[in-house]
Design a protein around this motif. Structure first.
Motif, mmCIF file in Angstrom:
data_model
loop_
_atom_site.group_PDB
_atom_site.id
_atom_site.type_symbol
_atom_site.label_atom_id
_atom_site.label_comp_id
_atom_site.label_asym_id
_atom_site.label_seq_id
_atom_site.Cartn_x
_atom_site.Cartn_y
_atom_site.Cartn_z
ATOM 1 N N ALA A 277 42.242 66.804 46.470
ATOM 2 C CA ALA A 277 41.200 66.753 47.580
ATOM 3 C C ALA A 277 39.888 67.236 46.809
ATOM 4 N N LYS A 278 40.391 68.425 46.219
ATOM 5 C CA LYS A 278 39.007 69.312 45.411
ATOM 6 C C LYS A 278 38.602 68.275 44.578
ATOM 7 N N GLN A 279 39.486 67.601 43.803
ATOM 8 C CA GLN A 279 38.859 66.713 42.564
ATOM 9 C C GLN A 279 38.092 65.684 43.275
ATOM 10 N N SER A 285 30.700 64.549 45.259
ATOM 11 C CA SER A 285 29.399 65.601 44.896
ATOM 12 C C SER A 285 28.459 65.103 44.028
ATOM 13 N N ASP A 286 28.956 65.084 42.750
ATOM 14 C CA ASP A 286 28.501 64.479 41.688
ATOM 15 C C ASP A 286 27.850 63.050 41.818
ATOM 16 N N ARG A 287 28.558 62.144 42.496
ATOM 17 C CA ARG A 287 28.234 60.794 42.531
ATOM 18 C C ARG A 287 27.023 60.463 43.524
ATOM 19 N N ILE A 288 26.970 61.489 44.573
ATOM 20 C CA ILE A 288 25.847 61.446 45.497
ATOM 21 C C ILE A 288 24.812 62.037 44.935
ATOM 22 N N GLY A 289 24.757 63.291 44.031
ATOM 23 C CA GLY A 289 24.057 64.082 43.553
ATOM 24 C C GLY A 289 23.476 63.389 42.378
ATOM 25 N N ASP A 290 24.013 62.489 41.688
ATOM 26 C CA ASP A 290 23.441 61.868 40.601
ATOM 27 C C ASP A 290 22.151 61.273 40.587
ATOM 28 N N SER A 291 21.772 60.770 41.680
ATOM 29 C CA SER A 291 20.610 60.127 41.814
ATOM 30 C C SER A 291 19.326 60.958 41.955
ATOM 31 N N SER A 292 19.449 61.724 42.800
ATOM 32 C CA SER A 292 18.148 62.758 43.071
ATOM 33 C C SER A 292 18.460 63.851 44.125
ATOM 34 N N ALA A 293 17.961 64.818 44.066
ATOM 35 C CA ALA A 293 18.386 66.092 44.928
ATOM 36 C C ALA A 293 18.094 65.665 46.563
ATOM 37 N N PRO A 294 17.042 64.759 46.930
ATOM 38 C CA PRO A 294 17.142 64.320 48.125
ATOM 39 C C PRO A 294 18.315 63.622 48.688
ATOM 40 N N ALA A 295 18.842 62.697 47.870
ATOM 41 C CA ALA A 295 19.987 62.276 48.383
ATOM 42 C C ALA A 295 21.120 63.249 48.683
ATOM 43 N N THR A 296 21.572 64.363 47.968
ATOM 44 C CA THR A 296 22.403 65.288 48.242
ATOM 45 C C THR A 296 22.177 65.932 49.539
ATOM 46 N N ALA A 297 20.643 66.369 49.846
ATOM 47 C CA ALA A 297 20.624 66.862 51.210
ATOM 48 C C ALA A 297 20.714 65.993 52.506
ATOM 49 N N LYS A 298 20.572 64.479 52.038
ATOM 50 C CA LYS A 298 20.693 63.382 53.180
ATOM 51 C C LYS A 298 22.046 63.147 53.467
ATOM 52 N N THR A 464 42.737 58.633 37.447
ATOM 53 C CA THR A 464 42.104 59.446 38.735
ATOM 54 C C THR A 464 40.738 58.990 38.912
ATOM 55 N N LYS A 465 39.898 59.019 37.925
ATOM 56 C CA LYS A 465 38.389 58.284 38.113
ATOM 57 C C LYS A 465 38.555 57.004 38.328
ATOM 58 N N GLN A 466 39.553 56.158 38.034
ATOM 59 C CA GLN A 466 39.395 54.768 38.416
ATOM 60 C C GLN A 466 39.671 54.521 39.779
ATOM 61 N N VAL A 467 40.627 55.432 40.324
ATOM 62 C CA VAL A 467 41.003 55.343 41.803
ATOM 63 C C VAL A 467 39.676 55.839 42.407
ATOM 64 N N PHE A 468 39.341 56.765 42.141
ATOM 65 C CA PHE A 468 38.030 57.418 42.916
ATOM 66 C C PHE A 468 36.941 56.457 42.870
ATOM 67 N N ASP A 469 36.601 55.777 41.944
ATOM 68 C CA ASP A 469 35.639 54.516 41.708
ATOM 69 C C ASP A 469 36.002 53.393 42.752
ATOM 70 N N SER A 470 37.182 53.092 42.779
ATOM 71 C CA SER A 470 37.666 52.397 43.764
ATOM 72 C C SER A 470 37.648 52.866 45.391
ATOM 73 N N LEU A 471 37.705 54.016 45.388
ATOM 74 C CA LEU A 471 37.666 54.623 46.646
ATOM 75 C C LEU A 471 36.080 54.745 47.065
ATOM 76 N N TRP A 472 35.324 54.922 46.104
ATOM 77 C CA TRP A 472 33.648 55.014 46.237
ATOM 78 C C TRP A 472 33.356 53.519 46.651
ATOM 79 N N ASP A 473 33.749 52.307 46.047
ATOM 80 C CA ASP A 473 33.461 51.201 46.335
ATOM 81 C C ASP A 473 33.915 50.870 47.953
ATOM 82 N N ALA A 474 34.940 51.618 48.265
ATOM 83 C CA ALA A 474 35.088 51.281 49.544
ATOM 84 C C ALA A 474 34.068 52.034 50.507
#
Length: 599
Positions: A277-279, A285-298, A464-474
């Motif tokens: 869960a922490k991973q 957090s990294d995926r949302i914040g990769d784009s820009s700071a406003p996305a992390t706040a939104k 783990t990253k592949q599973v998380f990528d699939s989850l992000w796609d969902a």
């Protein structure tokens, strides 16, 4: 009569824009007729050019018909508006593709404001053209209307905003989805040709050069700066449109706040759920914040767990509870109520919630699924796979460390608060065995356990990253499903004339009173009840049983039963808005069914 150069241009426009019209219709069918898609404006533009050319050709047998000439000139002038609207729709779609991964200054609302500006300019141009035609008929001289000038001024302003929006979107092209970058290219290539076309309109309305007069101007200038420019833009737009991917209905309905989701983590006790869960929390957090700071706040990210809510693992211990009362374990129910309340408060259209815990009961997972569905938030399950032996080994090791800590506590002192918060405590041996026995594995065939993602103890960083990528796609990709709440969970609208229960009581009481006042001693009457509170309009009929009089106790009993059904929400899924008319209709039908059964 010989054809003039203007007539030849009109014939060419008809030949070119009729196929363009059919292509525009096909693009509208493929991509949608909505104003956001923009292809509807291409149909309007093609029709304007075909009708304008036809009006020009209609002047051949009647060259003195000024109305036809002015109509053709007016269509020639306002035809610029649909072209700009198409470009705005394309740039809006490109900006929407960017907003799926990051923020973009060009929002849907801002694009619509520019389109509104163009629409006002279109109306002013049409009214101004009508005034110029009237002036030509009265004075024999074509005079440019101030409304036409104002409309063209709005077009110039819209063009500047369009160019500015195109630059902003082009700066974020790296965030676009595959196949969408060509939209910016199409708009960028079209802008110079639209600028030339706009310059022609501006000179014809603001300038005093007779060569740019819309009715009697130089035909070669019109051909080079207006007709050919428009044909090039239409060719570019339709060529790009035929290569674009079709946007599905679900993808079209996704907005900037499309990342909300409830992620339920489940697995055997001490199987590594909290670690995963922490991973996942760090990954999102990294995926949302990769784009820009406003996305992390939104987009807000929440990790809810027993440890964060200060819920002890002893609440799941049933060893001290009698066997016949274990199903009513108050401590575990209180803990679930605390978790449920925290999850419900966090769920919204701007939040991703990771629920870390045992979540071992399928009924509990179904309850969470229903709650997320009620707020239109998709949910998924992340199962942490681990063998029973490995999970038992981890728990035994934690028990051993805890016992050692107790033995040496007098010599080493108590641990710091930070260490205690970071360490996962063990389960008592009997409690662990009981939780493993009661664990109900998720089933991907059920809707509350799907989509189901699985990570096992041995999975490394790459898997783990592949599973998380699939989850992000969902969550935010093409696999995301549009969630609609069950109709039973949607709040029914209340009548403006009073509270729902008050209206229900008033309408049913009035029908009972009418039956008592109008029925005869012999029974078998047909009591007419107005569908609405007034005396006019359609009437409903209550058919009383023959041979006996219906008394007040029986009517009140039926009335109370009807109100109990509707007050509790039973059977209301297909009823919709229960206004006074609907209440009267359903109550009369209920009474007729009851009387028929008694008879």
């Amino acid at each position: 009569m010989a054809l003039t150069e203007q007539d030849n241009i009109s014939i060419a426009e008809i030949v070119i824009y009729i196929p363009a019209l059919f292509i525009a219709i096909w693009l509208s069918i493929r991509h949608g007729f909505g104003r956001n898609s923009g292809w509807l404006y291409l149909i309007i533009f093609s029709l304007a050019r075909i009708i304008g050319a036809a009006m020009q050709l209609a002047t051949i047998p009647d060259p003195t018909n000024l109305s036809l000439r002015v109509g053709a000139a007016t269509l020639q002038n306002i035809g610029l508006s649909p072209l700009i609207m198409v470009q705005l729709a394309l740039i809006g779609r490109a900006a929407g593709s960017i907003r799926k991964s990051t923020t973009c200054f060009v929002t849907e609302k801002r694009v619509r404001l520019i389109q509104l500006l163009v629409l006002v300019g279109l109306i002013l141009g049409a009214v101004g053209g009508s005034q110029s035609g009237q002036s030509l008929a009265d004075t024999g001289k074509y005079t440019v209307s101030s409304l036409s000038q104002a409309g063209t001024g709005l077009m110039i302003a819209a063009y500047v905003l369009l160019a500015f929006s195109t630059v902003l979107v082009a700066m974020q092209m790296s965030h676009m989805e595959p196949g969408e970058k060509r939209l910016v290219l199409a708009v960028g290539v079209s802008l110079p040709f639209i600028l030339v076309r706009l310059a022609y309109s501006a000179e014809s309305l603001y300038g005093h050069n007779p060569a740019f007069n819309q009715v009697t101007g130089n035909i070669n200038i019109q051909l080079g700066m207006s007709v050919i420019m428009e044909m090039i833009v239409v060719t570019i737009v339709e060529s790009i449109g035929m290569t674009l991917n079709k946007i599905t209905k679900i993808a079209a309905q996704q907005t900037e706040a499309d990342y909300e989701m409830l992620i339920i983590v489940t697995g055997l006790p001490t199987s590594g759920k909290t670690t995963r869960a922490k991973q996942l929390y760090n990954y999102l957090s990294d995926r949302i914040g990769d784009s820009s700071a406003p996305a992390t706040a939104k987009y807000r990210l929440h990790l809810i767990s027993d440890q964060k809510l200060s819920i002890s693992r002893s609440v799941y211990d049933l060893s001290a509870t009698p066997a016949h009362t274990r199903s009513a374990n108050a401590s575990e129910k209180d803990a679930r109520a605390t978790i449920y309340g925290a999850t419900k408060r966090a769920l919204s259209d701007r939040d991703i919630v990771i629920l870390d815990g045992l979540n071992y009961i399928k009924g509990w997972r179904y309850q969470l699924f229903c709650e997320s569905k009620a707020v239109r938030t998709p949910s998924c399950v992340l199962q942490i796979g681990c063998t029973r032996e490995k999970a038992k080994e981890v728990n035994d090791e934690r028990l051993r460390r805890r016992n050692e800590d107790v033995d040496v506590a007098k010599d080493t002192g108590e641990k710091s608060n930070e260490e205690q918060e970071d360490e996962e405590g063990p389960y008592e041996q009997e409690n662990w065995e009981n939780l493993v026995f009661r664990y109900e594995e998720p089933n991907p065939m059920t809707r509350w356990d799907s989509p189901l993602f699985t990570l096992i103890w041995e999975d490394g960083e790459e898997q783990t990253k592949q599973v998380f990528d699939s989850l992000w796609d969902a969550i935010a990709g093409e696999a995301r499903k549009l969630v609609r709440p069950n109709q039973a969970t949607v709040q029914r609208t209340r009548e403006t004339g009073g509270d729902y229960l008050y209206v229900l009581d008033r309408e049913t009481q009035e029908i009972v009173k009418r039956i008592l006042d109008q029925q005869s001693d012999d029974g078998g009457d047909e009591i007419k009840v107005p569908r609405s509170s007034g005396n006019n309009g359609e009437e409903l009929v209550v058919e009383l049983p023959a041979g006996k009089k219906v008394g007040l106790p029986q009517l009140q009993r039926l009335r109370r039963a009807y109100m109990g059904l509707h007050r509790g929400g039973i059977g209301l899924e297909g009823v919709g808005n229960l206004g006074p008319e609907r209440i009267r209709e359903t109550f009369v039908r209920y009474l007729n069914d009851a009387f028929e059964k008694d008879g």
